[in-house]
Write a protein that holds these residues in place. Structure first.
Motif, PDB file in Angstrom:
ATOM      1  N   PRO A 124      51.365  50.775  19.942  1.00 38.86           N
ATOM      2  CA  PRO A 124      51.003  49.787  20.967  1.00 38.86           C
ATOM      3  C   PRO A 124      51.732  49.958  22.290  1.00 38.86           C
ATOM      4  CG  PRO A 124      52.370  48.793  19.252  1.00 38.86           C
ATOM      5  CD  PRO A 124      51.985  50.153  18.762  1.00 38.86           C
ATOM      6  N   ASP A 125      52.943  50.517  22.269  1.00 28.89           N
ATOM      7  CA  ASP A 125      53.712  50.645  23.523  1.00 28.89           C
ATOM      8  C   ASP A 125      53.375  51.955  24.232  1.00 28.89           C
ATOM      9  OD1 ASP A 125      54.933  52.056  21.474  1.00 28.89           O
ATOM     10  OD2 ASP A 125      56.943  51.863  22.338  1.00 28.89           O
ATOM     11  N   ASN A 126      52.141  52.047  24.671  1.00 26.75           N
ATOM     12  CA  ASN A 126      51.635  53.242  25.348  1.00 26.75           C
ATOM     13  C   ASN A 126      51.984  53.160  26.841  1.00 26.75           C
ATOM     14  OD1 ASN A 126      49.523  54.758  26.908  1.00 26.75           O
ATOM     15  ND2 ASN A 126      48.829  55.296  24.835  1.00 26.75           N
ATOM     16  N   ALA A 127      52.567  54.223  27.372  1.00 28.96           N
ATOM     17  CA  ALA A 127      53.002  54.212  28.770  1.00 28.96           C
ATOM     18  C   ALA A 127      51.838  53.947  29.722  1.00 28.96           C
ATOM     19  CB  ALA A 127      53.683  55.534  29.114  1.00 28.96           C
ATOM     20  N   ILE A 128      50.689  54.530  29.428  1.00 28.43           N
ATOM     21  CA  ILE A 128      49.523  54.315  30.290  1.00 28.43           C
ATOM     22  C   ILE A 128      49.086  52.856  30.254  1.00 28.43           C
ATOM     23  CG2 ILE A 128      47.064  54.828  30.571  1.00 28.43           C
ATOM     24  CD1 ILE A 128      47.675  57.714  29.826  1.00 28.43           C
ATOM     25  N   TYR A 129      49.138  52.231  29.073  1.00 26.72           N
ATOM     26  CA  TYR A 129      48.735  50.833  28.979  1.00 26.72           C
ATOM     27  C   TYR A 129      49.668  49.926  29.776  1.00 26.72           C
ATOM     28  CZ  TYR A 129      45.785  52.374  25.068  1.00 26.72           C
ATOM     29  OH  TYR A 129      44.857  53.007  24.293  1.00 26.72           O
ATOM     30  N   HIS A 130      50.976  50.230  29.747  1.00 21.00           N
ATOM     31  CA  HIS A 130      51.917  49.414  30.509  1.00 21.00           C
ATOM     32  C   HIS A 130      51.556  49.428  31.996  1.00 21.00           C
ATOM     33  CE1 HIS A 130      54.859  48.167  27.513  1.00 21.00           C
ATOM     34  NE2 HIS A 130      54.838  49.376  26.988  1.00 21.00           N
ATOM     35  N   VAL A 131      51.276  50.612  32.511  1.00 21.86           N
ATOM     36  CA  VAL A 131      50.924  50.712  33.932  1.00 21.86           C
ATOM     37  C   VAL A 131      49.566  50.068  34.189  1.00 21.86           C
ATOM     38  CG1 VAL A 131      50.398  52.317  35.812  1.00 21.86           C
ATOM     39  CG2 VAL A 131      52.367  52.739  34.326  1.00 21.86           C
ATOM     40  N   ALA A 132      48.603  50.314  33.300  1.00 17.87           N
ATOM     41  CA  ALA A 132      47.273  49.744  33.481  1.00 17.87           C
ATOM     42  C   ALA A 132      47.315  48.213  33.445  1.00 17.87           C
ATOM     43  CB  ALA A 132      46.322  50.273  32.413  1.00 17.87           C
ATOM     44  N   ASP A 133      48.104  47.665  32.531  1.00 24.51           N
ATOM     45  CA  ASP A 133      48.215  46.208  32.456  1.00 24.51           C
ATOM     46  C   ASP A 133      48.810  45.648  33.749  1.00 24.51           C
ATOM     47  OD1 ASP A 133      47.151  46.213  29.924  1.00 24.51           O
ATOM     48  OD2 ASP A 133      49.079  46.000  28.889  1.00 24.51           O
ATOM     49  N   ALA A 134      49.815  46.328  34.284  1.00 29.43           N
ATOM     50  CA  ALA A 134      50.430  45.872  35.530  1.00 29.43           C
ATOM     51  C   ALA A 134      49.428  45.907  36.674  1.00 29.43           C
ATOM     52  CB  ALA A 134      51.645  46.737  35.850  1.00 29.43           C
ATOM     53  N   LEU A 135      48.627  46.939  36.732  1.00 26.87           N
ATOM     54  CA  LEU A 135      47.649  47.051  37.812  1.00 26.87           C
ATOM     55  C   LEU A 135      46.553  45.992  37.686  1.00 26.87           C
ATOM     56  CD1 LEU A 135      47.314  50.928  38.182  1.00 26.87           C
ATOM     57  CD2 LEU A 135      48.736  49.337  39.482  1.00 26.87           C
ATOM     58  N   THR A 136      46.206  45.621  36.462  1.00 21.36           N
ATOM     59  CA  THR A 136      45.240  44.542  36.271  1.00 21.36           C
ATOM     60  C   THR A 136      45.803  43.222  36.782  1.00 21.36           C
ATOM     61  OG1 THR A 136      44.263  45.646  34.348  1.00 21.36           O
ATOM     62  CG2 THR A 136      43.886  43.272  34.562  1.00 21.36           C
ATOM     63  N   VAL A 137      47.086  43.001  36.508  1.00 21.52           N
ATOM     64  CA  VAL A 137      47.743  41.800  37.038  1.00 21.52           C
ATOM     65  C   VAL A 137      47.725  41.828  38.564  1.00 21.52           C
ATOM     66  CG1 VAL A 137      49.959  40.599  37.244  1.00 21.52           C
ATOM     67  CG2 VAL A 137      49.195  41.442  35.013  1.00 21.52           C
ATOM     68  N   LEU A 138      48.057  42.983  39.135  1.00 22.65           N
ATOM     69  CA  LEU A 138      48.087  43.116  40.592  1.00 22.65           C
ATOM     70  C   LEU A 138      46.718  42.871  41.202  1.00 22.65           C
ATOM     71  CD1 LEU A 138      49.762  43.954  43.110  1.00 22.65           C
ATOM     72  CD2 LEU A 138      49.002  46.305  42.684  1.00 22.65           C
ATOM     73  N   GLN A 139      45.682  43.378  40.558  1.00 23.82           N
ATOM     74  CA  GLN A 139      44.318  43.214  41.071  1.00 23.82           C
ATOM     75  C   GLN A 139      43.946  41.749  41.218  1.00 23.82           C
ATOM     76  OE1 GLN A 139      41.295  44.610  38.393  1.00 23.82           O
ATOM     77  NE2 GLN A 139      39.698  44.646  39.953  1.00 23.82           N
ATOM     78  N   LYS A 140      44.423  40.917  40.327  1.00 24.50           N
ATOM     79  CA  LYS A 140      44.031  39.510  40.318  1.00 24.50           C
ATOM     80  C   LYS A 140      45.003  38.629  41.100  1.00 24.50           C
ATOM     81  CE  LYS A 140      41.787  39.988  35.803  1.00 24.50           C
ATOM     82  NZ  LYS A 140      41.800  39.554  34.384  1.00 24.50           N
ATOM     83  N   ALA A 141      46.187  39.143  41.371  1.00 24.75           N
ATOM     84  CA  ALA A 141      47.215  38.321  42.003  1.00 24.75           C
ATOM     85  C   ALA A 141      47.031  38.282  43.519  1.00 24.75           C
ATOM     86  CB  ALA A 141      48.598  38.866  41.665  1.00 24.75           C
ATOM     87  N   LYS A 142      47.505  37.190  44.120  1.00 22.02           N
ATOM     88  CA  LYS A 142      47.523  37.065  45.574  1.00 22.02           C
ATOM     89  C   LYS A 142      48.885  36.558  46.009  1.00 22.02           C
ATOM     90  CE  LYS A 142      42.587  36.247  46.458  1.00 22.02           C
ATOM     91  NZ  LYS A 142      41.574  35.264  46.932  1.00 22.02           N
ATOM     92  N   PHE A 143      49.407  37.152  47.050  1.00 19.56           N
ATOM     93  CA  PHE A 143      50.650  36.664  47.616  1.00 19.56           C
ATOM     94  C   PHE A 143      50.370  35.356  48.355  1.00 19.56           C
ATOM     95  CE2 PHE A 143      51.851  40.897  46.562  1.00 19.56           C
ATOM     96  CZ  PHE A 143      53.233  40.865  46.417  1.00 19.56           C
TER      97      PHE A 143
END
Length: 483
Positions: free
Chosen positions: A245-264
């Motif tokens: 489950p601790d796949n390096a690509i998934y960690h980065v992909a999950d972060a980018l999904t959060v970034l896509q939806k987030a607004k400052f």
């Protein structure tokens, strides 16, 4: 106003009497002016100045040769830089002898972002004229402005125009990336060549149009701060037949999904308040109402959300961060040992690069993911710079009066309004050096046709030539001693 060169008659009798005759160079025809401006733009577009394989030195030398051929003294035209590929040109247009006014500086970068032929419908490094447009890498950012200033230096020189102060032109390297930023290098190593009372930077500002109709004449009064961040996840990896489950690509992909939806958070400052107040007067009814609503206390949340759907307004109201590069894994049949992404941020004035790094760490909330600041030279660190965007400089009456008077002639009835540059420019270096800087351009671009850094970059042919005329009139108005 007619500017003439005073010269003594060479006739023996007249010379003996000491009589002076006034001589004025005949004005160039419109075709000749356009021809020169076209040829300079074509030459610049067709010199590859990308960081990977290009050379700003070649472009700098080409522009230096044009100025020398136009009669500029060799002592006033210099090409220099930290290495063979990152040359900068500095030229000084001499003003009135004995003038007490300090010089003004015009800065423009010669480098362009990468462009691949297979991505474009035309060759990005050929000036192609098609459907009323000039196509080519740099036609919007910003070789068109470099060509405009060089063409007007030549035109004014031919006319015998003598400004009330020296005008310095610096055409420089590495604004778009690379490790040898020309403005920074010149200020640190040859400050005497570029020291000035104030600076103009046509890399920002301009005429915003809708379907060719001028809507606003914009000048940059402040700008955001640039920041790059590396998102990195590492993992022992292993055989792909035994996923974990601790796949390096998934960690980065999950972060980018959060970034896509987030607004400052929503923010305003003095410049953006004035921008929205002026835009509300000319925007469509609902948009104008929303602009007025966000200026209220408290600002209307629904209006903020509606305006945020427009990338331009969204970027004017907050810090923005977006993924720009992604890589990961080392073999088709192995679990990734490393994955990383680059996140590019444009930071609202008042926040530092470290402030935003910490905000990203909090946003992602993943202990397996590191967020490191990437400097302009590419160095990574666990702490970003504490530098913040500079406060807007006071608006100079001579600059603003000249801008308004020339704009009224070329675009009558179109309002002149301040903007916060949503990107960033080399003005950050001149501002940090204590040189107030203003983003002013006369090139018109449709709001829905901004292609800087993108595929099939282009500028309308007539917009380019109007930009040539704008800077000619603007420089004369600004340096004719009438303020």
């Amino acid at each position: 106003m007619k500017h003439c060169v005073r010269m003594k008659s060479i006739g023996a009798v007249i010379f003996a009497l000491g009589v002076q005759a006034a001589w004025c160079a005949p004005p160039e025809s419109g075709a000749a002016i356009r021809g020169t401006a076209h040829d300079i733009l074509k030459q610049l577009i067709e010199i590859n100045t990308t960081d990977s394989i290009g050379s700003t030195t070649v472009a700098a030398q080409a522009m230096a040769r044009r100025l020398l051929d136009a009669g500029f003294p060799a002592a006033d035209v210099t090409v220099m830089g930290p290495n063979d590929r990152k040359g900068n040109m500095v030229a000084r247009y001499r003003g009135k002898a004995g003038s007490s006014l300090r010089p003004m500086l015009i800065i423009g970068h010669l480098d362009v972002v990468e462009a691949r032929r297979e991505d474009w419908s035309t060759d990005p490094f050929q000036l192609v004229e098609k459907d009323g447009f000039f196509y080519g890498r740099g036609t919007q950012d910003m070789k068109e402005s470099d060509a405009i200033v060089v063409a007007n230096f030549i035109r004014l020189k031919k006319e015998g125009f003598v400004p009330d102060r020296d005008i310095i032109l610096a055409l420089t390297a590495d604004e778009e990336g690379g490790t040898s930023n020309g403005v920074d290098w010149l200020l640190k190593n040859h400050r005497d060549l570029v020291d000035a009372e104030f600076a103009l930077n046509p890399d920002s500002g301009g005429v915003a149009t809708e379907h060719g109709k001028p809507m606003t004449v914009e000048f940059e009064a402040t700008e955001k701060l640039y920041g790059d961040y590396q998102l990195l996840a590492t993992n022992p990896g292993g055989h792909s037949s035994l996923p974990r489950p601790d796949n390096a690509i998934y960690h980065v992909a999950d972060a980018l999904t959060v970034l896509q939806k987030a607004k400052f958070p929503f923010e305003l400052n003095a410049v953006t308040r004035e921008y929205f107040a002026q835009m509300a007067k000319i925007a469509p009814a609902q948009t104008g109402a929303d602009m007025r609503a966000i200026l209220a206390t408290p600002p209307d949340a629904a209006a903020i959300e509606r305006l945020s759907q427009d990338p331009r307004y969204n970027s004017t109201m907050r810090t923005t961060c977006v993924a720009t590069m992604l890589s990961g894994g080392h073999a088709f049949n192995a679990l990734p040992q490393r994955a990383e992404a680059n996140v590019n941020c444009r930071i609202f004035p008042g926040h530092s690069q470290e402030d935003i790094r910490l905000a990203l760490v909090k946003m992602f909330n993943d202990p397996e993911l590191s967020v490191r600041y990437r400097s302009d030279s590419g160095e990574l660190s666990d702490h970003g710079s504490d530098r913040k965007a500079m406060a807007p400089p006071p608006l100079r009456p001579d600059v603003m009066d000249s801008l308004r008077s020339v704009s009224a002639k070329l675009w009558p009835g179109v309002p002149v309004i301040p903007i916060m540059e949503t990107g960033a420019s080399d003005s950050i270096y001149t501002m940090m050096a204590g040189i107030p800087s203003y983003g002013i351009s006369g090139v018109a671009i449709d709001r829905d046709d901004v292609r800087a850094h993108g595929r099939d970059e282009r500028v309308k042919i007539e917009s380019y030539y109007t930009g040539v005329e704008f800077y000619y009139q603007f420089l004369k108005a600004l340096t004719s001693g009438q303020h």
